[in-house]
Write an enzyme that holds these catalytic residues in place. Structure first.
Site, mmCIF file in Angstrom:
data_model
loop_
_atom_site.group_PDB
_atom_site.id
_atom_site.type_symbol
_atom_site.label_atom_id
_atom_site.label_comp_id
_atom_site.label_asym_id
_atom_site.label_seq_id
_atom_site.Cartn_x
_atom_site.Cartn_y
_atom_site.Cartn_z
ATOM 1 N N HIS A 1 -11.101 23.118 -41.746
ATOM 2 C CA HIS A 1 -11.951 24.293 -41.522
ATOM 3 C C HIS A 1 -11.867 25.254 -42.705
ATOM 4 O O HIS A 1 -11.074 26.197 -42.709
ATOM 5 C CB HIS A 1 -11.509 24.984 -40.226
ATOM 6 C CG HIS A 1 -12.422 26.085 -39.771
ATOM 7 N ND1 HIS A 1 -12.233 26.760 -38.590
ATOM 8 C CD2 HIS A 1 -13.520 26.642 -40.336
ATOM 9 C CE1 HIS A 1 -13.168 27.671 -38.439
ATOM 10 N NE2 HIS A 1 -13.955 27.638 -39.477
ATOM 11 N N SER B 1 -20.316 33.217 -41.587
ATOM 12 C CA SER B 1 -20.971 34.488 -41.237
ATOM 13 C C SER B 1 -22.266 34.679 -42.027
ATOM 14 O O SER B 1 -23.125 35.456 -41.625
ATOM 15 C CB SER B 1 -20.028 35.660 -41.492
ATOM 16 O OG SER B 1 -19.712 35.749 -42.869
ATOM 17 N N TYR C 1 -16.954 35.053 -32.441
ATOM 18 C CA TYR C 1 -16.417 33.722 -32.761
ATOM 19 C C TYR C 1 -15.591 33.184 -31.586
ATOM 20 O O TYR C 1 -15.782 32.043 -31.139
ATOM 21 C CB TYR C 1 -15.528 33.773 -34.010
ATOM 22 C CG TYR C 1 -16.246 33.792 -35.340
ATOM 23 C CD1 TYR C 1 -17.590 34.116 -35.444
ATOM 24 C CD2 TYR C 1 -15.562 33.494 -36.518
ATOM 25 C CE1 TYR C 1 -18.230 34.143 -36.678
ATOM 26 C CE2 TYR C 1 -16.194 33.512 -37.758
ATOM 27 C CZ TYR C 1 -17.535 33.837 -37.837
ATOM 28 O OH TYR C 1 -18.145 33.859 -39.065
ATOM 29 N N HIS D 1 -10.953 28.068 -34.299
ATOM 30 C CA HIS D 1 -10.164 29.230 -33.882
ATOM 31 C C HIS D 1 -9.308 28.875 -32.668
ATOM 32 O O HIS D 1 -9.264 29.616 -31.675
ATOM 33 C CB HIS D 1 -11.066 30.437 -33.581
ATOM 34 C CG HIS D 1 -12.220 30.539 -34.541
ATOM 35 N ND1 HIS D 1 -13.514 30.300 -34.167
ATOM 36 C CD2 HIS D 1 -12.248 30.769 -35.881
ATOM 37 C CE1 HIS D 1 -14.298 30.407 -35.233
ATOM 38 N NE2 HIS D 1 -13.555 30.697 -36.281
ATOM 39 N N GLU E 1 -8.990 28.140 -42.078
ATOM 40 C CA GLU E 1 -10.149 29.007 -42.341
ATOM 41 C C GLU E 1 -9.813 30.065 -43.383
ATOM 42 O O GLU E 1 -10.271 31.198 -43.296
ATOM 43 C CB GLU E 1 -10.706 29.642 -41.057
ATOM 44 C CG GLU E 1 -12.165 30.052 -41.227
ATOM 45 C CD GLU E 1 -12.824 30.620 -39.979
ATOM 46 O OE1 GLU E 1 -12.160 30.840 -38.974
ATOM 47 O OE2 GLU E 1 -14.060 30.840 -40.038
#
Lengths: 342, 342
Positions: free
Chosen positions: B6, B73, B194, B223, B284
């Site tokens: 990710h 985003s 998210y 996440h 991430e």
């Protein structure tokens, strides 16, 4: 004493739902709109609905007192207009009040509000005042999304909500931030919308400065705070990026989490990362998850078992979670108990 | 080998954002709409943006290969129409492809799709095909809410999405279910939207029977799965109420969670409740939370540290989380690595 701060009247006699269905039908067909007086539920029926359900389980599981509010998923603020919500809230709040009168040692009421999408929250004040002053309510449930999953209201930090906060502060009552049924097909009510709302409400408070305007305002975020404790590092980091104070200073004088997390690892995480002073015992029995966990042989929502099995919440901390925190967060509960010598 | 499943290109040269801003301005003023050819980013600029950022941190932290997709985003599918999204997706995917060509040992691309609210997802297929066949993409990011926080698309279990699933199954590529910027004031993008989307997507799959229609379809929920592992008891109980099979049979052949949870207790919970075969290493980085945790002195998003410190993920399980699961869930990644003798 063990206080469950999160109970809903999910087991009300069928007559309530029937009346509500007639009310909903009456929105489109005013001639069929039922009168409030057409709803008749006897004390005996109320008593039976409680004794066979919540009170039975409270005794089996060993909790003493439940802060009791109308069924959350039935609030359905998105249905009809303010008048519909107002009538419905008055009925539901009266029933919880009657339950509290029938079982004063076991139930104390918290109010739903007659919210309605797009309507000024100030319109909720008369019902709130009645519930506190006449019915002895010790808290309210505040729905941050009366649209039911479309999220059309401003964030909780917006002045839109201030009339309610002013009254909450005046009465020194907390609000449990609790949505109702989702009418958005994307969100399952209890599996997504509830948890999302908990996370959303917390993050709204994190980005804002609401508690500078209302230093004594208190929110209880149910369902263990949604995703918040699991992502506590993320939230600490986001607060840092946003140049906010540490979360303990920024939010934890005002925000509390309940223990409606239905497995041991979840309760252990909650109690590990959130300060014990911010955790209030709750089960939300008989609610979203009514079954027995095949892994334990016990009800998922028998959250007391997880606290009892905890190696983190021990000694005086257990007393805080079970009783002392609830007395502190709900001062009118504390006063009511003290008035009875408890 | 340590594979981070990710990563987004959050550090693209400023020219990309400038071009996007001109494109957005061009929606209202077509005369000012920029041509694709007006965006000029040299290999040197790409190289610098990666070497100083992601690659530097990968080397510092000790990960080897990142599955790299356009900045989440910035997908902002709610902006403009399909044509706007289509042009934007093509540009962003090409950049990630170029990064993967410049650093073939360290980056392999995953594609964003040119989704647009209200537009048939089948329109995304040509971009998807190009990204897989010409650019060597090993996965896609699928946005369950292209409206950006208004949730106007059907649930992921709806046939609406089937054209994409059919192509995913044909190519044997997974989708990371990842929303983009929230344009709903209620939802902070990385602090609420998210995580809510992660929880929502999982619950949509739980209530449906999507994987009966697509037994080999695979979703990675980022996440750390939003609120899901923290409320694993709740979800097990809800599945039971809904008469679904056990979650391990109902969902865990098809749904995987990444490790983008930014503190040790969260990672410990994730790895305790979710089977190790369903957990893929990810950070991430350089994303929502870029700071250093004052409690540890290390970056919040340096998730490898949490795995290294884990007493739950040990021995061969660590190899699964770091590498083997990613090779299994992303077969085209595995094939690409094997083609290079890895």
């Amino acid at each position: 004493m063990i206080i469950d701060c999160h109970g809903h009247y999910t087991t009300a006699p069928k007559a309530l739902e029937d009346w509500r269905n007639r009310q909903i039908a009456g929105i489109k067909d005013p001639a069929s709109m039922p009168k409030v007086s057409e709803l008749k539920i006897s004390d005996e029926e109320l008593r039976e609905s409680i004794e066979k359900n919540q009170l039975r389980l409270m005794k089996e599981r060993g909790s003493d007192l439940t802060i009791f509010s109308p069924r959350a998923s039935f609030m359905a603020h998105h249905i009809g207009d303010f008048q519909v919500s107002s009538t419905w809230a008055a009925i539901c709040n009266e029933l919880c009040y009657r339950v509290s009168q029938l079982f004063p040692d076991h139930f104390i009421p918290a109010a739903m509000l007659p919210q309605s999408p797009g309507v000024d929250p100030a319109t909720c004040i008369p019902e709130l005042v009645k519930c506190v002053e006449r019915y002895g309510n010790v808290g309210i449930n505040l729905n941050p999304d009366p649209s039911g999953g479309h999220w059309t209201s401003p964030p909780l930090t917006d002045r839109h909500w201030y009339p309610i906060y002013e009254k909450m502060v005046e009465y020194d009552i907390p609000a449990m931030v609790h949505v109702s049924t989702s009418c958005n097909a994307c969100f399952h009510t209890t599996g997504a919308h509830y948890l999302n709302a908990d996370t959303t409400a917390f993050m709204q408070c994190l980005t804002g400065d609401l508690f500078k305007d209302f230093p004594t305002l208190k929110f209880v975020i149910p369902h263990g705070g949604g995703a918040v404790p699991y992502h506590w590092g993320r939230f600490r980091g986001l607060a840092q990026e946003l140049k906010k104070p540490l979360l303990k200073d920024h939010l934890l004088n005002n925000i509390f989490f309940d223990t409606c997390v239905y497995h041991q690892p979840g309760i252990d995480l909650l109690t590990q990362v959130i300060p014990v002073d911010n955790i209030l015992f709750a089960s939300e029995m008989i609610g979203a998850v009514r079954g027995i966990d095949p892994g334990t042989g016990h009800y998922y929502d028998d959250t007391k078992r997880y606290i009892e099995a905890s190696t983190i919440v021990v000694g005086d901390d257990r007393h805080k979670v079970y009783e002392a925190n609830a007395r502190r967060v709900y001062p009118r509960l504390d006063a009511a108990l003290k008035a009875r010598g408890k």
